[in-house]
Scaffold this active site. Sequence first.
Site, short mmCIF file in Angstrom:
data_model
loop_
_atom_site.label_atom_id
_atom_site.label_comp_id
_atom_site.label_asym_id
_atom_site.label_seq_id
_atom_site.Cartn_x
_atom_site.Cartn_y
_atom_site.Cartn_z
N LYS A 53 29.28 -30.27 86.55
CA LYS A 53 27.93 -30.25 86.59
C LYS A 53 27.58 -30.40 87.90
O LYS A 53 28.09 -30.57 89.06
CB LYS A 53 27.23 -31.65 86.02
CG LYS A 53 27.81 -32.91 86.57
CD LYS A 53 27.70 -34.26 85.76
CE LYS A 53 28.09 -35.34 86.39
NZ LYS A 53 28.16 -36.63 85.54
N TYR A 274 12.25 -36.67 116.99
CA TYR A 274 10.73 -37.02 116.41
C TYR A 274 10.80 -38.34 116.60
O TYR A 274 11.55 -39.31 116.14
CB TYR A 274 10.88 -36.61 115.07
CG TYR A 274 10.41 -35.21 114.62
CD1 TYR A 274 9.28 -34.61 115.35
CD2 TYR A 274 11.48 -34.43 113.98
CE1 TYR A 274 8.99 -33.20 114.88
CE2 TYR A 274 11.08 -32.90 113.66
CZ TYR A 274 10.05 -32.64 114.22
OH TYR A 274 9.72 -31.03 114.16
C1 LIG Z 1 29.31 -37.36 85.74
C2 LIG Z 1 29.98 -37.94 84.55
C3 LIG Z 1 31.33 -38.12 84.68
C4 LIG Z 1 32.22 -38.02 85.76
O1 LIG Z 1 32.20 -39.24 86.68
P1 LIG Z 1 32.95 -39.31 87.87
O2 LIG Z 1 32.65 -40.56 88.42
O3 LIG Z 1 32.39 -38.07 88.75
O4 LIG Z 1 34.61 -38.96 87.71
C5 LIG Z 1 32.01 -38.61 83.43
N1 LIG Z 1 30.98 -39.07 82.28
C6 LIG Z 1 29.60 -38.91 82.45
C7 LIG Z 1 28.89 -39.24 81.07
C8 LIG Z 1 29.10 -38.53 83.27
O5 LIG Z 1 27.79 -38.11 83.41
#
Ligand SMILES: *Cc1c(COP(=O)(O)O)cnc(C)c1O
Length: 382
Positions: A53, A274
């Site tokens: 993702k 800034y």
């Molecule tokens: C993003 C996600 C993962 C992956 O988790 P990591 O901590 O990056 O290994 C696994 N399960 C779900 C439901 C997620 O949303």
Amino acid sequence: MTSVSSAQSETPSHSSGPDHAAATLTINLDALMANYKWLSKKFTGRHVGAAVKANAYGTGQPFAAPALFKAGCRIYFVAVLGEGIELREILGPEPEIYVLAGVNKSEISEFRAHNLIPVLNHLGQIEDWSGAATSDNALWSAALHVDTGMARLGLPDDEFQTLLAEHNRLSSVDLKLVMTHLASGDEPDNPNNLIQRNSFQEIAARFPDAEASLANGAGILLGPEYHFDVARVGLALYGGNPFGSGPNPMSEVVHLKAKILQVRKIDSPQGVGYGATHRATGPARIATIPVGYADGYPRSLGNRGFAVIDGIRIPVVGRVSMDLITVDVTDVPEHLSIPGCEVNLLGGDVPSDELAPAADTVDYELFTRLGRRFKRTYIGGA
Ligand SMILES: *Cc1c(COP(=O)(O)O)cnc(C)c1O
């Protein structure tokens, strides 16, 4: 668009982004593949799935996903439908692609057209998917997410009890996977991990024909009793520290470097950036680097972040601007800190699990926000 850079010491397999870009993001696909294989070796269940993702945690899904496929990955998790459609185009028909947000009514035909599997998170999604499958006179694949302690996604207990009492709600569903998600997997000593694990074991036992999935990357390292059948690993693949701190067993994938744009010699007291939140008293040298919060460099690193030149740590001084940061290079030999000299901003001796806490965040956020203005160079992946 695609060109080959000669500036890298290792031979890059692909480069993209503007050639004049003063900041280079290197993604090591060999390290990504090695991380996948290392975790697969540790894993006692059937298969390690990859969470790709958010553009494969910022590393670039079109490069990362095929590298993972070559490393043996056949199960992928994306957050939303659009990511799933892109991934299907990239990887072709073979792998299973799960969409964690699940499905709403208007998306059903797209899910079917691209052979994507929704993770059903509540009774409404179950009804929509199973109902449409019933109308189609078919069994449609799905995963079921049951919440065991996050109150985020997944069936809460009352909905789960309803489902157990009314099994026909899943009558047109081929349930491939039952899953839950650890709230504190990155804290190995947190007692909630075992509580969630035990609740999940009971839940999974109700669906003996489906595979069970609990572990994220941290979950694999928590030990075999957390493994079940399918893992869903993200951060660790991309080189992040699964436990957030302490020794990081993963190989580094993401490396960000930039070149100094300008150097200011400070002889008399002078505010930097800034709001003049840093006051250089001199004698000092302040180097300006063309990376800012628009590139995903957290604004919260103003006066708190650090970079490295030739092994020497240099502090970020003053606020982070949209396109620039300023670092104090007084301690760096001058010939290594003039315009054009390279500064290490993330990776190597700037570990993500050290920079992230300085920004009050996690390496997940550092990675996923890496910007589009960098020249991106991909190494390996063959
Ligand atoms: C993003 C996600 C993962 C992956 O988790 P990591 O901590 O990056 O290994 C696994 N399960 C779900 C439901 C997620 O949303």
